[in-house]
Write a protein that holds these residues in place. Structure first.
Motif, short mmCIF file in Angstrom:
data_model
loop_
_atom_site.label_atom_id
_atom_site.label_comp_id
_atom_site.label_asym_id
_atom_site.label_seq_id
_atom_site.Cartn_x
_atom_site.Cartn_y
_atom_site.Cartn_z
N ALA A 270 0.83 -1.21 0.00
CA ALA A 270 0.00 0.00 0.00
C ALA A 270 0.86 1.26 0.00
O ALA A 270 0.56 2.23 -0.71
N LEU A 271 1.93 1.26 0.78
CA LEU A 271 2.80 2.43 0.84
C LEU A 271 3.62 2.57 -0.44
O LEU A 271 3.86 3.69 -0.91
N ARG A 272 4.04 1.46 -1.01
CA ARG A 272 4.78 1.55 -2.27
C ARG A 272 3.87 2.11 -3.37
O ARG A 272 4.29 2.97 -4.16
N ASP A 273 2.63 1.64 -3.41
CA ASP A 273 1.71 2.13 -4.43
C ASP A 273 1.39 3.61 -4.21
O ASP A 273 1.33 4.39 -5.16
N ALA A 274 1.23 4.01 -2.95
CA ALA A 274 0.93 5.41 -2.65
C ALA A 274 2.09 6.31 -3.08
O ALA A 274 1.89 7.39 -3.65
N SER A 275 3.31 5.87 -2.84
CA SER A 275 4.47 6.66 -3.22
C SER A 275 4.55 6.81 -4.73
O SER A 275 4.85 7.90 -5.25
N ARG A 276 4.28 5.75 -5.46
CA ARG A 276 4.36 5.81 -6.92
C ARG A 276 3.24 6.66 -7.52
O ARG A 276 3.43 7.32 -8.54
N GLU A 277 2.08 6.65 -6.85
CA GLU A 277 1.00 7.52 -7.31
C GLU A 277 1.37 8.98 -7.07
O GLU A 277 1.11 9.85 -7.90
N LEU A 278 1.96 9.25 -5.91
CA LEU A 278 2.37 10.62 -5.60
C LEU A 278 3.46 11.07 -6.57
O LEU A 278 3.50 12.24 -6.98
N ALA A 279 4.32 10.14 -6.97
CA ALA A 279 5.39 10.48 -7.91
C ALA A 279 4.83 10.96 -9.24
O ALA A 279 5.46 11.77 -9.93
N ARG A 280 3.66 10.48 -9.62
CA ARG A 280 3.04 10.93 -10.87
C ARG A 280 2.83 12.43 -10.86
O ARG A 280 3.06 13.12 -11.88
N GLY A 281 2.37 12.95 -9.73
CA GLY A 281 2.15 14.39 -9.63
C GLY A 281 3.45 15.17 -9.73
O GLY A 281 3.51 16.22 -10.38
N TYR A 282 4.50 14.66 -9.10
CA TYR A 282 5.79 15.32 -9.18
C TYR A 282 6.34 15.28 -10.61
O TYR A 282 6.91 16.27 -11.09
N ARG A 283 6.19 14.15 -11.28
CA ARG A 283 6.69 14.04 -12.65
C ARG A 283 5.92 14.99 -13.58
O ARG A 283 6.52 15.62 -14.46
N ARG A 284 4.62 15.09 -13.38
CA ARG A 284 3.81 15.98 -14.22
C ARG A 284 4.27 17.43 -14.04
O ARG A 284 4.44 18.16 -15.02
N LEU A 285 4.49 17.84 -12.80
CA LEU A 285 4.96 19.20 -12.54
C LEU A 285 6.36 19.40 -13.11
O LEU A 285 6.64 20.44 -13.71
N ALA A 286 7.22 18.41 -12.93
CA ALA A 286 8.60 18.53 -13.41
C ALA A 286 8.65 18.69 -14.92
O ALA A 286 9.42 19.49 -15.45
#
Length: 241
Positions: free
Chosen positions: A99-115
């Motif tokens: 669950a935490l690994r999936d949450a981190s990877r979902e959050l990473a999507r937002g960072y990648r989009r902004l980047a």
């Protein structure tokens, strides 16, 4: 911290971080008293937050060659990209909860989009996308810490600033979530953020010096992992994790 680090740590950054409670909602739903959230924040600051910070620092180290002149970086760049797989695996091994690994990877999507919006021509981000979009060994999504490492390259953040950024961001996310779930004096909770950052400060220099995935700390928080797994199956939650 530099101004760049302060901007990246701002809760208003459009990355979707508002949907994550840094473990607070799972803990409260698991029975932790609101008065003990300070202890949770202190504990995470010297365990799981250090794993995140160490992962981000090593990813930054591997991606720095992509931000240097091609004549001096061409050979190191390709080996750096392949090294990201080892970083991702090291982080996953230190984050047992699916669950935490999936949450981190979902959050990473937002960072990648902004980047991508901020640095559309970034060699470091292009390398990151190229590696993970290839689906190498089944890994098609980086964790948040790896993406933060890439953003640190573009922002010119020092390893020390990156470590402090990760520690602060985790603590600030927890504090913000607590104020939504169990309202209390904001000044008191802001003090808890400072306490968490102070608890991790003796580890900053060691984390900032990391260059290999095997050296990423393996400190864990088993109870938080258990709470996160239970929380993932709940249909009454405000935060993802």
């Amino acid at each position: 911290m530099t101004f760049a680090a302060m901007l990246l740590a701002d809760a208003r950054l459009p990355t979707g971080g508002h949907a994550y409670s840094s473990g607070v909602e799972p803990a409260l739903r698991g029975g932790l008293a609101a008065e003990r959230v300070r202890e949770l924040m202190l504990g995470r600051a010297v365990t799981t937050s250090c794993v995140e910070a160490g992962t981000a620092v090593v990813a930054r180290h591997l991606l720095v060659p992509f931000d240097t002149p091609p004549s001096s970086a061409a050979q190191g760049a390709e080996s750096s990209v392949s090294g990201l797989l080892a970083v991702e695996k090291a982080w996953a091994a230190r984050t047992p909860s699916p669950a935490l690994r999936d949450a981190s990877r979902e959050l990473a999507r937002g960072y990648r989009r902004l980047a991508r919006r901020l640095w559309p021509e970034s060699p470091a981000l292009a390398a990151l996308d190229r590696w993970f979009l290839s689906g190498a060994e089944g890994l098609d999504r980086p964790c948040r810490a790896v993406v933060l490492g890439a953003m640190a390259v573009e922002l010119g953040l020092s390893p020390e600033d990156l470590v402090r950024l990760v520690i602060y961001d985790e603590a600030a996310g927890a504090a913000a979530a607590l104020l939504k779930l169990e309202p209390r004096d904001p000044a008191e909770v802001s003090g808890w953020i400072m306490d968490a950052c102070a608890a991790a400060e003796p580890r900053v220099a060691g984390l900032a010096a990391l260059t290999e995935s095997a050296a990423i700390p393996a400190a864990s928080a088993p109870q938080s992992e258990e709470w996160a797994q239970a929380h993932a199956t709940s249909d009454r939650r405000l935060f993802r994790a």
